[in-house]
Write a protein that holds these residues in place. Sequence first.
Motif, PDB file in Angstrom:
ATOM      1  N   UNK A 250       0.835  -1.199   0.000  1.00  0.00           N
ATOM      2  CA  UNK A 250       0.000   0.000   0.000  1.00  0.00           C
ATOM      3  C   UNK A 250       0.873   1.254   0.000  1.00  0.00           C
ATOM      4  N   UNK A 251       0.405   2.258  -0.755  1.00  0.00           N
ATOM      5  CA  UNK A 251       1.213   3.456  -0.973  1.00  0.00           C
ATOM      6  C   UNK A 251       1.558   4.227   0.295  1.00  0.00           C
ATOM      7  N   UNK A 252       0.732   4.087   1.308  1.00  0.00           N
ATOM      8  CA  UNK A 252       0.927   4.983   2.440  1.00  0.00           C
ATOM      9  C   UNK A 252       1.966   4.496   3.448  1.00  0.00           C
ATOM     10  N   UNK A 253       2.465   3.284   3.302  1.00  0.00           N
ATOM     11  CA  UNK A 253       3.407   2.785   4.311  1.00  0.00           C
ATOM     12  C   UNK A 253       4.744   3.523   4.273  1.00  0.00           C
ATOM     13  N   UNK A 254       5.291   3.770   5.439  1.00  0.00           N
ATOM     14  CA  UNK A 254       6.611   4.405   5.569  1.00  0.00           C
ATOM     15  C   UNK A 254       7.338   3.690   6.704  1.00  0.00           C
ATOM     16  N   UNK A 255       8.632   3.860   6.755  1.00  0.00           N
ATOM     17  CA  UNK A 255       9.454   3.279   7.827  1.00  0.00           C
ATOM     18  C   UNK A 255       9.172   1.796   8.028  1.00  0.00           C
ATOM     19  N   UNK A 256       9.031   1.389   9.314  1.00  0.00           N
ATOM     20  CA  UNK A 256       9.054  -0.050   9.523  1.00  0.00           C
ATOM     21  C   UNK A 256       7.771  -0.761   9.110  1.00  0.00           C
ATOM     22  N   UNK A 257       7.954  -1.943   8.562  1.00  0.00           N
ATOM     23  CA  UNK A 257       6.837  -2.848   8.275  1.00  0.00           C
ATOM     24  C   UNK A 257       7.226  -4.211   8.842  1.00  0.00           C
ATOM     25  N   UNK A 258       6.221  -4.975   9.233  1.00  0.00           N
ATOM     26  CA  UNK A 258       6.559  -6.258   9.852  1.00  0.00           C
ATOM     27  C   UNK A 258       5.472  -7.300   9.640  1.00  0.00           C
ATOM     28  N   UNK A 259       5.855  -8.542   9.811  1.00  0.00           N
ATOM     29  CA  UNK A 259       4.902  -9.656   9.795  1.00  0.00           C
ATOM     30  C   UNK A 259       5.312 -10.667  10.844  1.00  0.00           C
ATOM     31  N   UNK A 260       4.326 -11.188  11.555  1.00  0.00           N
ATOM     32  CA  UNK A 260       4.531 -12.338  12.443  1.00  0.00           C
ATOM     33  C   UNK A 260       4.070 -13.567  11.674  1.00  0.00           C
ATOM     34  N   UNK A 261       4.944 -14.554  11.565  1.00  0.00           N
ATOM     35  CA  UNK A 261       4.653 -15.711  10.714  1.00  0.00           C
ATOM     36  C   UNK A 261       4.838 -16.995  11.501  1.00  0.00           C
ATOM     37  N   UNK A 262       3.938 -17.956  11.263  1.00  0.00           N
ATOM     38  CA  UNK A 262       4.136 -19.281  11.861  1.00  0.00           C
ATOM     39  C   UNK A 262       4.290 -20.304  10.745  1.00  0.00           C
ATOM     40  N   UNK A 279       1.683   8.775   6.229  1.00  0.00           N
ATOM     41  CA  UNK A 279       1.091   9.680   5.241  1.00  0.00           C
ATOM     42  C   UNK A 279      -0.423   9.550   5.102  1.00  0.00           C
ATOM     43  N   UNK A 280      -0.987   8.525   5.652  1.00  0.00           N
ATOM     44  CA  UNK A 280      -2.396   8.243   5.334  1.00  0.00           C
ATOM     45  C   UNK A 280      -3.363   9.313   5.834  1.00  0.00           C
ATOM     46  N   UNK A 281      -3.144   9.792   7.048  1.00  0.00           N
ATOM     47  CA  UNK A 281      -4.103  10.763   7.606  1.00  0.00           C
ATOM     48  C   UNK A 281      -4.160  12.007   6.712  1.00  0.00           C
ATOM     49  N   UNK A 282      -3.004  12.438   6.287  1.00  0.00           N
ATOM     50  CA  UNK A 282      -2.956  13.605   5.412  1.00  0.00           C
ATOM     51  C   UNK A 282      -3.617  13.297   4.059  1.00  0.00           C
ATOM     52  N   UNK A 283      -3.343  12.109   3.538  1.00  0.00           N
ATOM     53  CA  UNK A 283      -3.959  11.726   2.258  1.00  0.00           C
ATOM     54  C   UNK A 283      -5.481  11.693   2.354  1.00  0.00           C
ATOM     55  N   UNK A 284      -5.999  11.474   3.567  1.00  0.00           N
ATOM     56  CA  UNK A 284      -7.456  11.423   3.763  1.00  0.00           C
ATOM     57  C   UNK A 284      -8.025  12.772   4.174  1.00  0.00           C
ATOM     58  N   UNK A 285      -7.216  13.807   4.042  1.00  0.00           N
ATOM     59  CA  UNK A 285      -7.745  15.148   4.268  1.00  0.00           C
ATOM     60  C   UNK A 285      -7.510  15.694   5.663  1.00  0.00           C
TER      61      UNK A 285
END
Length: 423
Positions: A250-262, A279-285
């Motif tokens: 998704x376009x709005x992600x910045x900095x850290x991203x993560x997944x917990x996997x089994x 960035x999402x809050x700003x993108x939503x006005x």
Amino acid sequence: MYDVTPDQVWVWQKLESIITDLLSQYGYQEIRFPVLEKTDLFHSAIGEVTDVVEKEMFTFETRKGDSISMRPEGTASTVRMVLQNGLIFNDPQKLWYSGPMFRYEKPQKGRNRQFSQVGVEVFGFPGPDVDAELLLMTHKMWQQLGLKNVRLELNTLGTAECRATYREVLIKYFEQHLELLDEEAKKRLHSNPLRILDSKNPAMATVIESAPLIKDYLSTESQQHFKGLCDILDACGLTYQVNPKLVRGLDYYTHNVFEWITDDLGAQGTICAGGRYDRLVEMQGGKATPATGFAMGLDRLVELILEHKLWEPKPQAQVYFIRDKSIADDQVIKLTESIRAAVPGLQMMLHMGQASFKSQFKKADKSGAQFAIIIGEEEFAQQVFAVKALQDRAFGQQQMSYQELLTFLQSQLNINSASNCNT
Ligand code: ATP
Ligand code: MG
């Protein structure tokens, strides 16, 4: 979409209660939003070129011709809600929600068209401290649920500027290998090239494997943010793997991203995924507001708990009340109501209708109760009760007066609640 039958619903209840207790221990507050939203919200918040918006939404028209959709996730609605209600106006928020989401996917193990998520969304904190808290909190959840074999994968997508640079580099790279891309990847090349890295098409594995990595395009600020997060996790002893290929499309992600996997669930092994979306809050006005969060899939957690028998099944009741046919309904119910009033919290199931002792005992055994209280015609006249242990052979059967029975039930409740606290 599926039903949850009584033999499984206890897992859902216990799971939800462990998770929500932990969230409140960290000071997070619950929000609730509608199942239906205007379709535009998801198009603008999730992005046009995503699996969810392109092919997974349940979308239809109202009688007046407005397009509405069943929520496929919770972040878009949360952002709409905090903006409409003025919740993040100069005020940080730590929020969570829980409930069903809907996606028109190909149903398979771990992938349903109605599934449940618990999501956490935090607004107003730019630093890695809150990201670390989210990861430590989810790790504690796995511990409390008794899950083993869960691993954390972590990556950073840097600031919006780093991402923009990386995006151009990726487009150039894939343009040089157009013949290796499938139709979907070609379609995404200019709109959402990061999503190509997420492709599950084995034919593209090699071209993805050799693609440039975001880590080579991070600014000092981005590197410091990520290092800040890793330092806290290291200090707290939380282990993780940095996966430089992990992206959230998704376009709005910045900095850290993560997944917990089994690895205990086969192909659909991600039980929790998230990251920072400054960035999402700003993108939503709204006013630019840093934000971070995750969503965990409860269906997959329930499957894991049931498949690996991680929890002891919950009995239907603690006590099963068996009655002789000759005792009138009004007498029995008056008696059991008085027991319920005297021993608050007792889970007691009264046999309904007339049946032989044999058939009542069968039902009592099936209920999983620890004890049966048995009352025959004569005993009723003298107000004595037979208490029979259904699980513990050493206890056998004992006679008790009404008062002794109440004291006994009370002491059993205390033992049970003490042992619950220990688990
Ligand atoms: P995938 O790449 O597997 O489709 P996703 O990126 O679409 O995952 P998210 O939108 O990040 O998934 O959702 C967060 C979590 O919700 C997932 O990690 C998963 O545990 C759960 N989840 C998502 N879709 C489904 C589904 N259709 N059925 C069951 N659980 C789901
Ligand atoms: Mg998906």
